[in-house]
Design a protein around this motif. Structure first.
Motif, PDB file in Angstrom:
ATOM      1  N   ALA A  98       0.831  -1.209   0.000  1.00 48.41           N
ATOM      2  CA  ALA A  98       0.000   0.000   0.000  1.00 48.41           C
ATOM      3  C   ALA A  98       0.860   1.250   0.000  1.00 48.41           C
ATOM      4  O   ALA A  98       0.566   2.229  -0.696  1.00 48.41           O
ATOM      5  CB  ALA A  98      -0.939  -0.012   1.211  1.00 48.41           C
ATOM      6  N   GLY A 102      -0.207   1.865  -3.429  1.00 45.71           N
ATOM      7  CA  GLY A 102      -1.589   2.235  -3.129  1.00 45.71           C
ATOM      8  C   GLY A 102      -1.910   3.647  -3.581  1.00 45.71           C
ATOM      9  O   GLY A 102      -1.017   4.484  -3.754  1.00 45.71           O
ATOM     10  N   PRO A 103      -3.195   3.945  -3.787  1.00 43.38           N
ATOM     11  CA  PRO A 103      -3.598   5.293  -4.191  1.00 43.38           C
ATOM     12  C   PRO A 103      -3.351   6.296  -3.074  1.00 43.38           C
ATOM     13  O   PRO A 103      -3.451   5.959  -1.895  1.00 43.38           O
ATOM     14  CB  PRO A 103      -5.096   5.138  -4.481  1.00 43.38           C
ATOM     15  N   GLU A 104      -3.034   7.522  -3.448  1.00 37.96           N
ATOM     16  CA  GLU A 104      -2.831   8.578  -2.456  1.00 37.96           C
ATOM     17  C   GLU A 104      -4.173   9.171  -2.065  1.00 37.96           C
ATOM     18  O   GLU A 104      -4.917   9.663  -2.913  1.00 37.96           O
ATOM     19  CB  GLU A 104      -1.926   9.677  -3.008  1.00 37.96           C
ATOM     20  N   HIS A 109      -0.604   6.910   1.639  1.00 37.47           N
ATOM     21  CA  HIS A 109      -0.862   5.692   0.852  1.00 37.47           C
ATOM     22  C   HIS A 109      -1.154   4.555   1.835  1.00 37.47           C
ATOM     23  O   HIS A 109      -0.243   3.822   2.227  1.00 37.47           O
ATOM     24  CB  HIS A 109       0.356   5.355  -0.016  1.00 37.47           C
ATOM     25  N   ARG A 110      -2.400   4.418   2.228  1.00 41.54           N
ATOM     26  CA  ARG A 110      -2.774   3.448   3.261  1.00 41.54           C
ATOM     27  C   ARG A 110      -3.715   2.361   2.761  1.00 41.54           C
ATOM     28  O   ARG A 110      -4.036   1.445   3.509  1.00 41.54           O
ATOM     29  CB  ARG A 110      -3.452   4.175   4.428  1.00 41.54           C
ATOM     30  N   GLN A 166       3.892   5.167   5.241  1.00 42.39           N
ATOM     31  CA  GLN A 166       2.683   5.431   4.455  1.00 42.39           C
ATOM     32  C   GLN A 166       2.343   6.918   4.294  1.00 42.39           C
ATOM     33  O   GLN A 166       1.931   7.278   3.171  1.00 42.39           O
ATOM     34  CB  GLN A 166       1.507   4.650   5.049  1.00 42.39           C
TER      35      GLN A 166
END
Length: 286
Positions: A98, A102-104, A109-110, A166
């Motif tokens: 993530a 992963g998407p921000e 980015h979680r 993250q």
């Protein structure tokens, strides 16, 4: 009625399960739906979704959640430990993924995205970490040939480093505090308790000094004139408006200003519409 003389998995479960805990969980689930009826509609309408979108989704996910809770309660202690270890390993790996892919969302980015379905791995890491860390401490105390204490110490950085990257400082602090509590329960000397406390204060100081995001949050909370204190203001205003007995279900005003009234600020919405007394009862139930 189930007799204690019956020796079936179902009767064994019924006479050994913590029914008070199950009742508490059931009450929290119902309370969550009731409170979401107040906090969810303004957010849904603001982003163009059906009025009770979040309420319906919450109710939909409750069904498999209840089945999962009951299924896990049938497991033996050994099976629970194995499940927790597997969940922790997969969860930490997903936290790393993530943080990288992963998407921000709001600067972090979680989340792991599977099509339209989003998953926050840290939510699975938290309960698994508690069981695995407690298991390691316990084994270290009972068996001299088992480096349980060392493994328990190693678990902490392996778990929180992906969260820091993250970044997710809230989850990092929560997991660290829980780990310290487990360390204390495992028989930690008061000298080390003081050392952990000093280390925690040093960590907060370092975060405040070198991390702009953390410094801004603390400064705005302590001094509303130091920057944008919009969320803090409306969160306090909700409790001030609700007072002891609340303004009544659906009558809150702050939820139309708070950005995440259905999640992060649902407690504020509850305070305004149901009052401080209900909030205190909710805390007592937890």
């Amino acid at each position: 009625m189930m007799s204690r003389a019956d020796r079936t998995p179902l009767t064994d479960w019924w006479w050994t399960v913590d029914r008070g805990l199950l009742a508490g969980l059931g009450a929290l689930m119902v309370a969550g739906l009731v409170f979401l009826m107040g906090g969810g509609p303004p957010v849904a309408e603001r982003i163009g979704l059906p009025t009770f979108y979040f309420l319906n989704r919450q109710a939909l996910y409750l069904a498999p959640t209840i089945l999962l809770i009951v299924a896990v309660s049938f497991l033996s202690l050994r099976q629970v430990r194995r499940l927790a270890l597997g969940t922790w390993l997969v969860g930490v790996a997903l936290c790393v993924l993530a943080g990288k892919f992963g998407p921000e969302i709001k600067g972090a980015h979680r989340w792991i995205q599977f099509g339209s379905f989003g998953l926050q791995p840290s939510e699975f890491v938290k309960p698994a970490f508690v069981v695995v860390a407690a298991w390691a401490f316990s084994e270290g105390a009972q068996r001299r040939d088992m480096p349980g204490g060392f493994l328990a110490v190693l678990l902490l950085p392996v778990t929180i480093v992906p969260l820091i990257l993250q970044p997710d400082f809230g989850q990092t602090m929560l997991i660290t505090i829980v780990w310290c509590a487990l360390f204390f329960v495992a028989g930690l000397h008061w000298f080390w308790v003081a050392g952990l406390g000093a280390g925690g204060l040093l960590g907060v100081f370092m975060a405040y000094t070198f991390l702009h995001h953390v410094r801004e949050r603390i400064s705005r909370f302590l001094n509303r004139d130091s920057g944008d204190s919009f969320q803090e203001f409306w969160s306090r205003e909700s409790f001030r408006s609700g007072s002891w007995f609340g303004t009544g279900p659906g009558e809150g005003v702050a939820k139309r200003h708070l950005p995440d009234a259905h999640t992060d600020f649902i407690f504020s919405v509850t305070g305004e519409e149901f009052g401080v007394i209900v909030c205190l009862c909710l805390v007592a139930l937890f």
